[in-house]
Write an enzyme that holds these catalytic residues in place. Structure first.
Site, mmCIF file in Angstrom:
data_model
loop_
_atom_site.group_PDB
_atom_site.id
_atom_site.type_symbol
_atom_site.label_atom_id
_atom_site.label_comp_id
_atom_site.label_asym_id
_atom_site.label_seq_id
_atom_site.Cartn_x
_atom_site.Cartn_y
_atom_site.Cartn_z
ATOM 1 N N ASP A 108 35.149 26.784 61.455
ATOM 2 C CA ASP A 108 36.018 25.829 60.781
ATOM 3 C C ASP A 108 35.126 24.709 60.252
ATOM 4 O O ASP A 108 34.521 23.975 61.044
ATOM 5 C CB ASP A 108 37.025 25.274 61.811
ATOM 6 C CG ASP A 108 38.393 25.025 61.213
ATOM 7 O OD1 ASP A 108 38.435 24.412 60.144
ATOM 8 O OD2 ASP A 108 39.385 25.423 61.843
ATOM 9 N N ASP A 210 38.605 23.165 56.065
ATOM 10 C CA ASP A 210 39.779 22.359 56.431
ATOM 11 C C ASP A 210 40.159 21.395 55.303
ATOM 12 O O ASP A 210 39.287 20.705 54.751
ATOM 13 C CB ASP A 210 39.392 21.549 57.682
ATOM 14 C CG ASP A 210 40.539 20.753 58.258
ATOM 15 O OD1 ASP A 210 41.423 21.361 58.872
ATOM 16 O OD2 ASP A 210 40.546 19.508 58.110
ATOM 17 N N GLU A 273 41.809 25.954 53.326
ATOM 18 C CA GLU A 273 43.135 25.508 53.770
ATOM 19 C C GLU A 273 43.723 24.612 52.679
ATOM 20 O O GLU A 273 43.187 23.523 52.427
ATOM 21 C CB GLU A 273 43.057 24.718 55.074
ATOM 22 C CG GLU A 273 44.450 24.371 55.590
ATOM 23 C CD GLU A 273 44.534 23.097 56.430
ATOM 24 O OE1 GLU A 273 45.424 23.021 57.271
ATOM 25 O OE2 GLU A 273 43.737 22.176 56.209
ATOM 26 N N HIS A 334 47.760 26.792 64.015
ATOM 27 C CA HIS A 334 47.827 25.777 65.068
ATOM 28 C C HIS A 334 48.566 24.511 64.645
ATOM 29 O O HIS A 334 48.636 23.557 65.417
ATOM 30 C CB HIS A 334 46.392 25.435 65.514
ATOM 31 C CG HIS A 334 45.586 24.856 64.384
ATOM 32 N ND1 HIS A 334 45.264 25.574 63.251
ATOM 33 C CD2 HIS A 334 45.077 23.627 64.204
ATOM 34 C CE1 HIS A 334 44.578 24.800 62.435
ATOM 35 N NE2 HIS A 334 44.450 23.613 62.973
ATOM 36 N N ASP A 335 49.052 24.498 63.420
ATOM 37 C CA ASP A 335 49.778 23.318 62.931
ATOM 38 C C ASP A 335 51.264 23.577 62.711
ATOM 39 O O ASP A 335 52.008 22.637 62.421
ATOM 40 C CB ASP A 335 49.192 22.870 61.578
ATOM 41 C CG ASP A 335 47.765 22.404 61.685
ATOM 42 O OD1 ASP A 335 47.395 21.811 62.717
ATOM 43 O OD2 ASP A 335 46.991 22.639 60.731
#
Ligand code: NOJ
Length: 548
Positions: A108, A210, A273, A334-335
């Site tokens: 990430d 990210d 992302e 995860h969000d």
């Protein structure tokens, strides 16, 4: 140990197109040193899980040195492994073990912001004339005092934080502990490029980058317009339209620069992302496919779970793709809320078949393969800074980050200590160990789906053709050369029959239930409530629109 590559007869297409991605949230995957938080040795000890499941790529949410204000998305050393997760030696061990098992590893990359503890920011905040001052976004207070403009943080409140020492504000898209880098500054670009090279030289297979649609902000720092559709009680970050803080017109040149770095190394990837409407996301492939290899497609995370809505969404996405742009699909991360909670356990199985039969790289969020649900979090257990900043709106992400459930022993086999987030109450009956032995479980459904996708080129690299259908039925065909796979999904709780103008000839490959494999199809296709089918369609058998 058989590797994912061994189990695939022919490898056509690039690895990042063919392999399913599995997102590991390292804090919650497996603890090895009894501190209640997952770590790299824990992931190493669970490598057989990736092989058993059949995924080919693992993406690790951040494992770098971090004060953990945002659980690793606030990095204070881009080149270090946080002691919570282990050491650089552990990381090399994990990478080598993955590679020898045929697995690819994505890290990430968090280029939009550092931690406020990063040496770059510590220097930057020292003085107005510090050489690193312009590495971050510093502004004078507005003429009347207060923040320089109306920009807000994604995690609630103003996006500006006042720094007493130098009398200026700095901007943070997320927490005040996550100051934004100034990507207009070429030194910043070079510094992050060097970080990328560092990890690529260590052998990682690429990055999930990210928040990259936020990288550039308006150089005139104009106020964002108010969102006329905003209603009180809605997530506060939606109060403004992020016209001047996101999706900047020059962003694609920046991403092209990152892609060039990735391309200095053979067979590496850059995934992005990006939460934007479909038509704007497509620009992140780059005009000449020289942007990200693909921007994540989050449309299934947000859609109404209805066959007609999803049919339209797939067609719109396919139609919007640039020529040669490779698609991808995501059900969870995860969000966002867990898919099993969002659509219920029956439809979670339909979702799994959809994810693994659509054209494009599938991404599986850890735990979704056993149907993990959002775990209720008591106020005293809250860890997520988003929930702490904006309590009570249901925005907290802790409930989707709870420990992986491996077996029915204490703490689901995740840790022998107090886990950093509670283990779901259902762990004794919902865990990898007990699901493995029962062919009817969602875990074995995922395994069969991934294996079938690997065996059939029509599913991995074939073209996509929608078939007209009505009501709760979603129908499409995947085809590669003379192999055709018809996918029929029942999004409802009533039985359905799909009949075709000319009778369909074929054989069922698999159902989302355990039976019916090898059943002949001759004419109509019947589907039980919440059933999905994959059908091998005989060559010569036309697939006209369904007449249902
Ligand atoms: C997106 C990540 O997915 C999220 O978890 C994080 O809080 C923000 N970016 C800030 O890095």
């Amino acid at each position: 140990m058989p590797t994912p590559l061994d189990r695939k007869p022919t490898m056509i297409g690039e690895w990042w197109q063919v392999f399913a991605i599995y997102q590991v949230y390292p804090r919650s995957f497996q603890d090895s040193n009894h501190d209640g938080t997952g770590d790299l040795q824990g992931i190493i000890s669970r490598l057989a899980h990736f092989i058993e499941l059949g995924v080919g790529t693992i993406w690790l949410s951040p494992v770098f040195t971090s004060p953990m204000a945002d659980f690793g998305y606030d990095i204070s050393d881009y080149r270090g492994i946080d002691p919570l997760f282990g050491t650089m030696h552990d990381f090399h061990e994990l990478l080598a073990a993955c590679h020898s098992a045929g697995l690819k590893v994505l890290l990430d990359l968090v280029p939009n912001h550092t931690s406020a503890q990063h040496p770059w920011f510590l220097e930057s905040r020292m003085a107005l004339n510090n050489p690193k001052r312009d590495w971050f976004l510093w502004r004078d207070p507005s003429p009347g005092g207060g923040p320089p403009n109306n920009w807000i943080s994604q995690f609630g409140g103003s996006g500006w934080e006042y720094d007493v020492k130098t009398g200026q504000y700095y901007y943070h898209t997320f927490l005040k502990e996550q100051p934004d880098l100034n990507w207009h500054n070429p030194e910043v670009r070079e510094a992050i490029h060097d970080v990328m090279r560092f990890w690529l030289e260590h052998g990682v297979d690429g990055f999930r980058a990210d928040a990259i649609w936020y990288l550039l902000k308006d150089e005139q720092f104009r106020n964002n317009p108010q969102n006329p559709n905003f209603r009180p009680g809605e997530p506060p970050q939606q109060a403004l339209i992020p016209l001047y803080t996101a999706d900047h017109p020059d962003i694609h040149a920046i991403i092209r620069g990152m892609r060039r770095v990735v391309d200095e190394f053979p067979k590496r990837v850059l995934l992005g992302e990006i939460y934007l409407p479909i038509e704007r996301i497509m620009a992140y492939y780059g005009r000449d496919l020289d942007g990200t290899h693909f921007p994540f497609n989050f449309s299934l995370l947000e859609t109404k779970w209805e066959a007609r809505v999803i049919a339209r969404l797939i067609s719109e996405y396919e139609a919007a793709l640039p020529r040669g742009g490779w698609p991808n699909w995501v059900l969870g991360n995860h969000d966002r809320p867990r898919i099993a909670t969002r659509v219920g356990p029956d439809q979670a199985r339909i979702a799994a078949m959809l994810l693994l039969t659509l054209r494009g790289t599938p991404t599986i969020y850890y735990g979704d393969e056993i149907g993990l649900v959002n775990v209720p979090i008591e106020p005293s257990q809250v860890q997520d800074p988003f929930e702490k900043n904006v309590p009570g709106l249901g925005l907290g992400r802790d409930g989707v980050r709870t420990p992986m459930q491996w077996d029915a022993t204490a703490n689901a086999g995740f840790t022998s200590a107090q886990p950093w987030l509670p283990v779901s109450d259902d762990y004794e009956t919902r865990n990898v160990g007990c699901q493995r032995d029962d062919p009817a479980t969602i875990y074995n459904l995922y395994r069969r789906l991934i294996a079938t996708r690997r065996q059939r080129l029509s599913l991995s690299i074939g073209c996509y053709r929608p078939i007209a259908a009505a009501g709760d039925l979603l129908l499409f065909v995947r085809q590669h050369e003379d192999e055709r796979t018809l996918v029929a999904l029942n999004f409802g709780s009533e039985p359905l029959a799909a009949s075709f103008a000319q009778p369909l000839q074929g054989q069922i490959l698999m159902s989302t239930f355990t039976d019916r494999a090898s059943e002949a199809v001759n004419g109509e296709v019947s589907l039980r409530p919440h059933e999905g089918l994959m059908i091998d369609v005989a060559i010569g058998s036309e697939i006209p629109p369904s007449t249902i």
